[in-house]
Design a protein around this motif. Sequence first.
Motif, PDB file in Angstrom:
ATOM      1  N   UNK A  50       0.854  -1.181   0.000  1.00 54.31           N
ATOM      2  CA  UNK A  50       0.000   0.000   0.000  1.00 54.31           C
ATOM      3  C   UNK A  50       0.892   1.234   0.000  1.00 54.31           C
ATOM      4  N   UNK A  51       0.617   2.156  -0.904  1.00 57.39           N
ATOM      5  CA  UNK A  51       1.271   3.462  -0.929  1.00 57.39           C
ATOM      6  C   UNK A  51       0.308   4.463  -0.309  1.00 57.39           C
ATOM      7  N   UNK A  52       0.785   5.222   0.692  1.00 56.03           N
ATOM      8  CA  UNK A  52      -0.051   6.194   1.388  1.00 56.03           C
ATOM      9  C   UNK A  52       0.529   7.596   1.207  1.00 56.03           C
ATOM     10  N   UNK A  53      -0.152   8.547   1.756  1.00 60.92           N
ATOM     11  CA  UNK A  53       0.405   9.889   1.836  1.00 60.92           C
ATOM     12  C   UNK A  53       1.580   9.855   2.809  1.00 60.92           C
ATOM     13  N   UNK A  54       2.557  10.756   2.666  1.00 55.11           N
ATOM     14  CA  UNK A  54       3.688  10.786   3.599  1.00 55.11           C
ATOM     15  C   UNK A  54       3.206  10.892   5.052  1.00 55.11           C
ATOM     16  N   UNK A  55       3.762  10.029   5.898  1.00 49.60           N
ATOM     17  CA  UNK A  55       3.437  10.037   7.326  1.00 49.60           C
ATOM     18  C   UNK A  55       2.233   9.215   7.723  1.00 49.60           C
ATOM     19  N   UNK A  56       1.479   8.682   6.771  1.00 51.89           N
ATOM     20  CA  UNK A  56       0.234   7.965   7.090  1.00 51.89           C
ATOM     21  C   UNK A  56       0.406   6.460   7.222  1.00 51.89           C
ATOM     22  N   UNK A  57       1.510   5.903   6.743  1.00 53.13           N
ATOM     23  CA  UNK A  57       1.656   4.446   6.682  1.00 53.13           C
ATOM     24  C   UNK A  57       1.585   3.778   8.054  1.00 53.13           C
ATOM     25  N   UNK A  58       2.236   4.344   9.051  1.00 50.70           N
ATOM     26  CA  UNK A  58       2.255   3.692  10.365  1.00 50.70           C
ATOM     27  C   UNK A  58       0.874   3.649  11.002  1.00 50.70           C
ATOM     28  N   UNK A  59       0.096   4.698  10.828  1.00 48.31           N
ATOM     29  CA  UNK A  59      -1.259   4.725  11.374  1.00 48.31           C
ATOM     30  C   UNK A  59      -2.143   3.674  10.706  1.00 48.31           C
ATOM     31  N   UNK A  60      -2.068   3.576   9.389  1.00 47.08           N
ATOM     32  CA  UNK A  60      -2.866   2.599   8.659  1.00 47.08           C
ATOM     33  C   UNK A  60      -2.414   1.178   8.986  1.00 47.08           C
ATOM     34  N   UNK A  61      -1.096   0.962   9.084  1.00 49.51           N
ATOM     35  CA  UNK A  61      -0.585  -0.367   9.433  1.00 49.51           C
ATOM     36  C   UNK A  61      -1.059  -0.791  10.817  1.00 49.51           C
ATOM     37  N   UNK A  62      -1.097   0.145  11.740  1.00 53.73           N
ATOM     38  CA  UNK A  62      -1.572  -0.180  13.093  1.00 53.73           C
ATOM     39  C   UNK A  62      -3.035  -0.624  13.052  1.00 53.73           C
ATOM     40  N   UNK A  63      -3.832   0.040  12.244  1.00 54.85           N
ATOM     41  CA  UNK A  63      -5.227  -0.360  12.082  1.00 54.85           C
ATOM     42  C   UNK A  63      -5.317  -1.765  11.501  1.00 54.85           C
TER      43      UNK A  63
END
Length: 70
Positions: free
Chosen positions: A12-25
Motif C-alpha cells: 500500500x502506498x499512502x500519503x507521507x506520514x500515514x503508513x504507520x497509522x494505517x498499518x496499526x489499524x
Amino acid sequence: LEIEHNGIMIIIQTSPGAAQLIARLLDSLSKSDGVLGTIAGDDTIFITPTITVTPKALCESISELFEFTG
C-alpha cells in the motif's frame, strides 16, 4: 493512494506520514481477517496475508475497508 499485490505480498502506498497509522489499524484486525502482519515506513506498507486467504482476496478486502477506488 495505491494498493497492489504480487501474489505473495500486498503493498500500500499512502500519503507521507500515514503508513504507520494505517498499518496499526490493519494489525488490529484479527488473523482470521487475513492479515498475518505488516511493516510500515513513512508512506509504504508491506502486508503479509495469512495462509487462509489469497493476496488478491485480502487486497480486495482492504480496498473495501478503505473504500479505495484506485
